[in-house]
Design an enzyme around this catalytic site. Sequence first.
Site, PDB file in Angstrom:
ATOM      1  N   ASN A 345     -18.922  60.876  87.787  1.00 20.24           N
ATOM      2  CA  ASN A 345     -19.514  62.192  88.022  1.00 20.24           C
ATOM      3  C   ASN A 345     -18.851  63.250  87.143  1.00 20.24           C
ATOM      4  O   ASN A 345     -18.069  64.060  87.599  1.00 20.24           O
ATOM      5  CB  ASN A 345     -19.397  62.550  89.512  1.00 20.24           C
ATOM      6  CG  ASN A 345     -20.204  63.786  89.873  1.00 20.24           C
ATOM      7  OD1 ASN A 345     -19.679  64.901  89.885  1.00 20.24           O
ATOM      8  ND2 ASN A 345     -21.470  63.615  90.147  1.00 20.24           N
ATOM      9  N   GLY A 388     -17.637  64.895  92.494  1.00 21.43           N
ATOM     10  CA  GLY A 388     -16.860  65.207  91.296  1.00 21.43           C
ATOM     11  C   GLY A 388     -17.238  66.540  90.676  1.00 21.43           C
ATOM     12  O   GLY A 388     -17.945  67.352  91.283  1.00 21.43           O
ATOM     13  N   ARG A 390     -19.373  67.402  88.409  1.00 25.52           N
ATOM     14  CA  ARG A 390     -20.812  67.730  88.334  1.00 25.52           C
ATOM     15  C   ARG A 390     -21.309  68.195  89.692  1.00 25.52           C
ATOM     16  O   ARG A 390     -22.068  69.156  89.789  1.00 25.52           O
ATOM     17  CB  ARG A 390     -21.648  66.541  87.835  1.00 25.52           C
ATOM     18  CG  ARG A 390     -23.125  66.950  87.594  1.00 25.52           C
ATOM     19  CD  ARG A 390     -24.011  65.783  87.149  1.00 25.52           C
ATOM     20  NE  ARG A 390     -25.303  66.265  86.666  1.00 25.52           N
ATOM     21  CZ  ARG A 390     -26.369  66.485  87.437  1.00 25.52           C
ATOM     22  NH1 ARG A 390     -26.302  66.282  88.744  1.00 25.52           N
ATOM     23  NH2 ARG A 390     -27.507  66.911  86.922  1.00 25.52           N
ATOM     24  N   CYS A 391     -20.886  67.506  90.756  1.00 27.71           N
ATOM     25  CA  CYS A 391     -21.308  67.880  92.114  1.00 27.71           C
ATOM     26  C   CYS A 391     -20.889  69.309  92.463  1.00 27.71           C
ATOM     27  O   CYS A 391     -21.564  70.004  93.213  1.00 27.71           O
ATOM     28  CB  CYS A 391     -20.693  66.948  93.159  1.00 27.71           C
ATOM     29  SG  CYS A 391     -21.251  65.252  93.056  1.00 27.71           S
ATOM     30  N   MET A 392     -19.727  69.730  91.941  1.00 32.84           N
ATOM     31  CA  MET A 392     -19.163  71.032  92.334  1.00 32.84           C
ATOM     32  C   MET A 392     -19.696  72.190  91.504  1.00 32.84           C
ATOM     33  O   MET A 392     -19.192  73.308  91.618  1.00 32.84           O
ATOM     34  CB  MET A 392     -17.634  71.004  92.186  1.00 32.84           C
ATOM     35  CG  MET A 392     -16.938  70.075  93.146  1.00 32.84           C
ATOM     36  SD  MET A 392     -15.145  70.368  93.172  1.00 32.84           S
ATOM     37  CE  MET A 392     -14.681  70.000  91.492  1.00 32.84           C
TER      38      MET A 392
END
Length: 401
Positions: A345, A388, A390-392
């Site tokens: 990610n 990760g 990208r998620c945040m």
Amino acid sequence: MHRRDIHVYSEIGKLKTVLLHRPGEEIENLTPEYLERLLFDDIPFLKIARKEHDNFAKVLQDNGVEVLYLEKLAAEAVTNETVKEEFLSEVIDECNIKDEKNINILKEYFKSFPTKAMIDKIMAGVRKKDIGIKEKYEEYPFVMDPMPNLYFTRDPFACIGHGISLNSMRTNTRKRETIFGKYIFKYHPEFKDSDIPIWYDRSSKYNIEGGDELVLSKEVLAIGHSQRTDKEAVIDMAKRIFEEEQSFKTVLIFDIPKSRAFMHLDTVFTMIDYDKFTVHPGIEGDLKVTALTYDEHKKQLIIKEEEGGLEKILSEHLNKDITLIRCGGGDNIIAGREQWNDGSNTLAIAPSKVITYERNYVTNEILDKYNITVLEIASSELSRGRGGPRCMSMPLFREDL
């Protein structure tokens, strides 16, 4: 205040503006018995999680990225009393609170705070004792659940082209998260006059989440049919995008395993360069992909089923030879461990320049060998949320390639 536009036509174009949420008191409202309900596996230590998150924001800013915060934008969007009333009614309604007396008590309680503190409180959750109700040890303590998943700003809405999909989330716990996006785009002084099209609406019956939405190029979108995203939602959204957004020609629906380990498409692969992707070895077999295109004359979708390995499908649709870089080098134990901490990610802030968690050191070393510039961030506490870089992050503006 200047008017802001949404502009995201790739996963790797130089990142100019991004939306984050700094973890707040909602993290402190996690307890072991309610972890499953709130979609967490563990309880991050807030003080360190914030330090790590501030460092993430600093790495972005040091690389020329403007960082905006969800909580600040939401507060700026609901300063008008009428809008605030509408916003509070919607938030409370979404919590399924039916008792008129409790609704009024909650509204008065929220209005007793300055606007930014009110937003923080809604995110943190409201305990019974906060509004004068006695808490019994064996009973559920919250009148309004905390929202600990909010620091994963990728999911509640997604920027695609010059519009957004305001997502209809799979779980009750996360449904309320999209309300903030709704009010920001509808009422925030910098966004409300930007004519930002909404490709999908949070009230829609089928679910879609941002972690499943990847903008591979100006012409190709990849969307996961996952544990959290329905195929029907993708088809509805694709039709809307094809009708209004000139650049996208193909939407690829990737059928991925419906399990927590493969929660979203971006937990199994992310784009890091024009021709390179990080990938979880678990998705490397034959994949079922539905390719959606659009017949301009007949005004209808063309649906074509495809099968093959990820490399073949991506190479065909992106018209170039694609290299897949395996998380953990493909070693079962290392890949399993680093995947648990989101080794695949990555967040590209420019072509071949990515932010990753430093703990995924095996994958990071491999990326380095492929001439990818890796900016590592500490994540002992952030990674406990199972998401990760990208998620945040939710890119609002990327330069065109």
